[in-house]
Design an enzyme around this catalytic site. Structure first.
Site, PDB file in Angstrom:
ATOM      1  N   TYR A  24      14.145  53.214  62.496  1.00  0.00           N
ATOM      2  CA  TYR A  24      14.009  54.211  61.433  1.00  0.00           C
ATOM      3  C   TYR A  24      13.764  55.582  62.061  1.00  0.00           C
ATOM      4  O   TYR A  24      12.872  55.736  62.900  1.00  0.00           O
ATOM      5  CB  TYR A  24      12.853  53.834  60.510  1.00  0.00           C
ATOM      6  N   SER A  25      14.584  56.561  61.705  1.00  0.00           N
ATOM      7  CA  SER A  25      14.403  57.944  62.123  1.00  0.00           C
ATOM      8  C   SER A  25      14.346  58.041  63.653  1.00  0.00           C
ATOM      9  O   SER A  25      15.327  57.721  64.320  1.00  0.00           O
ATOM     10  CB  SER A  25      13.139  58.510  61.465  1.00  0.00           C
ATOM     11  N   GLU A  26      13.236  58.473  64.238  1.00  0.00           N
ATOM     12  CA  GLU A  26      13.159  58.563  65.694  1.00  0.00           C
ATOM     13  C   GLU A  26      13.401  57.198  66.333  1.00  0.00           C
ATOM     14  O   GLU A  26      14.051  57.097  67.386  1.00  0.00           O
ATOM     15  CB  GLU A  26      11.783  59.093  66.119  1.00  0.00           C
TER      16      GLU A  26
END
Length: 288
Positions: free
Chosen positions: A130-132
């Protein structure tokens, strides 16, 4: 299939287990997979004004930002209109930190830490980021493929789910880290991928840029209609479960077939990799 789950910036294994909980429970109920959760090694404080947003402390990042945070410039993506091509948007931030040696060290340490986690659990064969965490996971997949070409070692990651992701970063030479963009690098991720994002995500361009560098015949996208979140509502979780019920058994079947064919080639003294390895159909669905 067992997934290594990588949270976003200012996350933790414990908090990501809560975030991903409804979807993970749905997939486990269907008997599709199991999960193990990891986190960055650098404890951080949340940004000012966001103290209560990221959940219970301690919070972590994969990147050591004590000497600065070049990657923080990506937050400016929220001010870029979605009409701009994803690759042009990402290029606006490409030169941030270029030539500063500590960035290479920070990124090397982040990837090595995730590879260590992977090495410690031989059952892991998928990634959810997720994301980073998606950017780190995508970068690990690219580097794992490079290592396999050089050494002939087996690749571990057979399937990846990216939630509100970002394109992978790759070392080029000794002093550059370069975002892999389709109009420059082409396709850099050849395994099956599932991309979950929302049309209201302020960082939509980065998720699209990641989708664009994945093999299109093996890439599936799902728009949950919301923002930069892990979808948890019953409607989205149910639809995601149905899609993955179609995708994942085919991925595993193709992996077993590819492994069997590879073993047969090894026993007969032949070399090479079947280009049909990891093939899976593409589904495109959205929800409003």
């Amino acid at each position: 299939m067992k997934f290594l789950c990588l949270p976003g910036a200012y996350g933790s294994a414990k908090n990501f287990q809560v975030q991903l909980g409804p979807l993970a429970e749905e997939l486990e109920r269907r008997g599709l997979c199991t999960f193990t959760y990891s986190q960055g090694t650098h404890e951080v404080d949340p940004p000012q004004g966001w103290e209560d947003y990221f959940g219970a402390r301690p919070l972590y990042r994969f990147l050591d930002t004590r000497q600065g945070d070049t990657f923080e410039t990506l937050r400016r993506l929220r001010h870029v209109p979605h009409s701009m091509p994803a690759e042009d948007t990402m290029r606006m931030f490409q030169k941030a930190g270029e030539g500063e040696d500590w960035h290479q060290r920070v990124w090397r340490e982040a990837l090595d830490a995730v590879f260590k986690t992977l090495d410690e659990d031989p059952e892991i064969d998928g990634i959810i980021g997720y994301s980073e965490g998606a950017m780190v996971g995508a970068s690990l997949i690219v580097e794992e493929a490079e290592r396999a070409k050089k050494s002939g070692c087996q690749r571990r990651i057979k399937f990846a789910m990216f939630i509100s992701g970002a394109p992978p970063l790759k070392f080029e030479g000794k002093d550059r880290i370069v975002a892999q963009l389709f109009d420059e690098a082409g396709i850099v991720i050849d395994i099956p991928t599932f991309h979950i994002f929302g049309c209201d995500d302020a960082f939509l361009s980065s998720a699209v840029a990641l989708f664009n560098v994945c093999e299109p015949s093996k890439a599936t996208m799902y728009d949950h209609g919301l923002g930069h979140i892990v979808p948890r509502d019953a409607e989205n979780v149910g639809v995601l479960g149905e899609i993955l019920q179609e995708i994942m058994p085919k991925v595993e079947e193709d992996n077993r077939r590819a492994a069997s064919e590879q073993q047969q080639r090894k026993e007969s003294g032949l070399s090479g990799v079947d280009k049909s390895e990891f093939a899976t159909p593409v589904l495109l669905r959205t929800t409003s």
